[in-house]
Write a protein that holds these residues in place. Structure first.
Motif, short mmCIF file in Angstrom:
data_model
loop_
_atom_site.label_atom_id
_atom_site.label_comp_id
_atom_site.label_asym_id
_atom_site.label_seq_id
_atom_site.Cartn_x
_atom_site.Cartn_y
_atom_site.Cartn_z
N MET A 238 -15.86 79.56 50.44
CA MET A 238 -15.63 80.98 50.65
C MET A 238 -16.90 81.77 50.40
O MET A 238 -17.23 82.70 51.16
N ALA A 239 -17.63 81.39 49.35
CA ALA A 239 -18.87 82.10 49.03
C ALA A 239 -19.88 81.97 50.17
O ALA A 239 -20.56 82.94 50.53
N LYS A 240 -19.98 80.80 50.79
CA LYS A 240 -20.90 80.61 51.92
C LYS A 240 -20.52 81.51 53.09
O LYS A 240 -21.39 82.09 53.75
N GLN A 241 -19.22 81.61 53.35
CA GLN A 241 -18.78 82.46 54.45
C GLN A 241 -19.06 83.95 54.18
O GLN A 241 -19.44 84.70 55.07
N LEU A 242 -18.88 84.35 52.91
CA LEU A 242 -19.19 85.74 52.55
C LEU A 242 -20.67 86.03 52.71
O LEU A 242 -21.06 87.14 53.08
N CYS A 243 -21.49 85.04 52.43
CA CYS A 243 -22.93 85.20 52.62
C CYS A 243 -23.25 85.44 54.11
O CYS A 243 -24.07 86.30 54.45
N LEU A 244 -22.60 84.66 54.98
CA LEU A 244 -22.80 84.84 56.41
C LEU A 244 -22.33 86.22 56.86
O LEU A 244 -22.99 86.90 57.66
N MET A 245 -21.19 86.65 56.32
CA MET A 245 -20.61 87.93 56.71
C MET A 245 -21.46 89.11 56.27
O MET A 245 -21.35 90.21 56.83
N SER A 246 -22.32 88.91 55.27
CA SER A 246 -23.16 90.02 54.79
C SER A 246 -24.26 90.37 55.78
O SER A 246 -24.77 91.50 55.80
N ARG A 247 -24.67 89.39 56.62
CA ARG A 247 -25.70 89.57 57.64
C ARG A 247 -26.99 90.16 57.05
O ARG A 247 -27.60 91.09 57.60
N THR A 248 -27.40 89.61 55.90
CA THR A 248 -28.62 90.07 55.24
C THR A 248 -29.50 88.86 54.92
O THR A 248 -29.05 87.71 54.95
N GLU A 249 -30.78 89.14 54.62
CA GLU A 249 -31.69 88.07 54.23
C GLU A 249 -31.24 87.42 52.92
O GLU A 249 -31.36 86.22 52.73
N LYS A 250 -30.72 88.27 52.02
CA LYS A 250 -30.20 87.74 50.77
C LYS A 250 -29.03 86.80 51.06
O LYS A 250 -28.86 85.76 50.39
N GLY A 251 -28.21 87.18 52.04
CA GLY A 251 -27.08 86.34 52.39
C GLY A 251 -27.53 84.97 52.86
O GLY A 251 -26.94 83.96 52.47
N LYS A 252 -28.60 84.94 53.69
CA LYS A 252 -29.13 83.66 54.16
C LYS A 252 -29.67 82.83 52.99
O LYS A 252 -29.47 81.61 52.92
N GLN A 253 -30.36 83.52 52.08
CA GLN A 253 -30.94 82.84 50.93
C GLN A 253 -29.86 82.21 50.04
O GLN A 253 -29.97 81.06 49.65
N TYR A 254 -28.82 83.02 49.79
CA TYR A 254 -27.75 82.52 48.92
C TYR A 254 -26.95 81.42 49.60
O TYR A 254 -26.53 80.45 48.96
N ARG A 255 -26.75 81.55 50.89
CA ARG A 255 -26.00 80.52 51.61
C ARG A 255 -26.76 79.20 51.58
O ARG A 255 -26.17 78.13 51.38
N LYS A 256 -28.06 79.28 51.77
CA LYS A 256 -28.90 78.09 51.73
C LYS A 256 -28.83 77.43 50.35
O LYS A 256 -28.75 76.20 50.23
#
Length: 247
Positions: free
Chosen positions: A74-92
């Motif tokens: 769920m956290a990975k999907q929320l990161c994608l949904m944020s559409r931010t550089e931070k989101g990409k970083q956290y998802r990675k």
């Protein structure tokens, strides 16, 4: 890789705080609004769990705030949904956390740890059951003695089971309402008379003149010993073999 966000393990599952993720992503939207907008496509108690947190207030008190523990997925999907550089970083980062978690060696380690924990719990449960069984056997042991000794016994022998002398034990039986003294002889109270608790046996002896004499003595039957045991137990008086303070 530097830890970006605290991860906790509960029931062999990795979880993280929704508030930690919201803060890490640097989102401008208020936490409650973010939750309302983004959590509707997820299932509570499967993808996330409501977990209120206590926070310290400037005045020294505490306040309860809403929070949620999220699964890694769920956290990975929320990161994608944020559409931010931070989101990409956290998802990675979360992908790497998940990869390490699913590494075969780590899976084996966790499985071994679970088995060790279950084995420890089983040993503790077995130990508790053993103690309970020993206590149960201990408590039943005096009744076993009574049942295994059908012959009537003198009060001296029964008194010894409780660590008493005959004189003091007779007085104890008076205190608990089993017997009283009449003309120098211990007699059962009326409520216990004629119920097979005692029997009288005569014995002969020679007096100091050398003459044969006869005397009647009271002996306690198996049923009578059980009566003594039950009444004394109700008064928190146990035979020596049932007392915890006697090794």
């Amino acid at each position: 890789m530097k830890d970006l966000i605290p991860i906790k393990v509960e029931n062999d599952q990795q979880l993280l705080s929704a508030r930690d993720l919201h803060k890490g992503l640097g989102l401008k939207r208020q936490f409650t609004d973010w939750v309302k907008q983004n959590f509707k496509d997820f299932e509570e108690n499967t993808d996330f769990v409501f977990t209120p947190q206590s926070v310290n207030m400037p005045n020294g008190g505490t306040k309860q705030i809403k929070d949620y523990f999220l699964t890694i997925d769920m956290a990975k999907q929320l990161c994608l949904m944020s559409r931010t550089e931070k989101g990409k970083q956290y998802r990675k980062y979360l992908i790497e956390v998940e990869r390490k978690w699913n590494d075969p060696q780590e899976v084996v380690k966790r499985g071994y740890a679970i088995l060790q924990n279950e084995n420890t719990q089983l040993k503790l449960e077995n130990k508790n059951l053993t103690v309970q069984l020993e206590e149960s056997n201990k408590k039943a042991s005096y009744l076993d003695v009574i049942l295994g000794t059908p012959d009537a016994l003198a009060i001296t022998q029964i008194a010894a089971d409780y660590g008493y002398g005959a004189v003091n034990f007779n007085k104890l039986l008076k205190q608990v309402g089993i017997q009283h003294k009449v003309n120098g002889q211990w007699i059962l109270y009326k409520v216990y008379m004629g119920k097979g608790y005692v029997v009288s046996q005569a014995f002969t002896f020679k007096d100091h003149y050398g003459k044969d004499r006869s005397k009647t003595t009271t002996y306690w039957t198996q049923k009578g010993r059980k009566l003594i045991y039950d009444v004394l137990k109700d008064n928190d008086i146990l035979p020596l073999i049932e007392r915890d303070d006697i090794a």
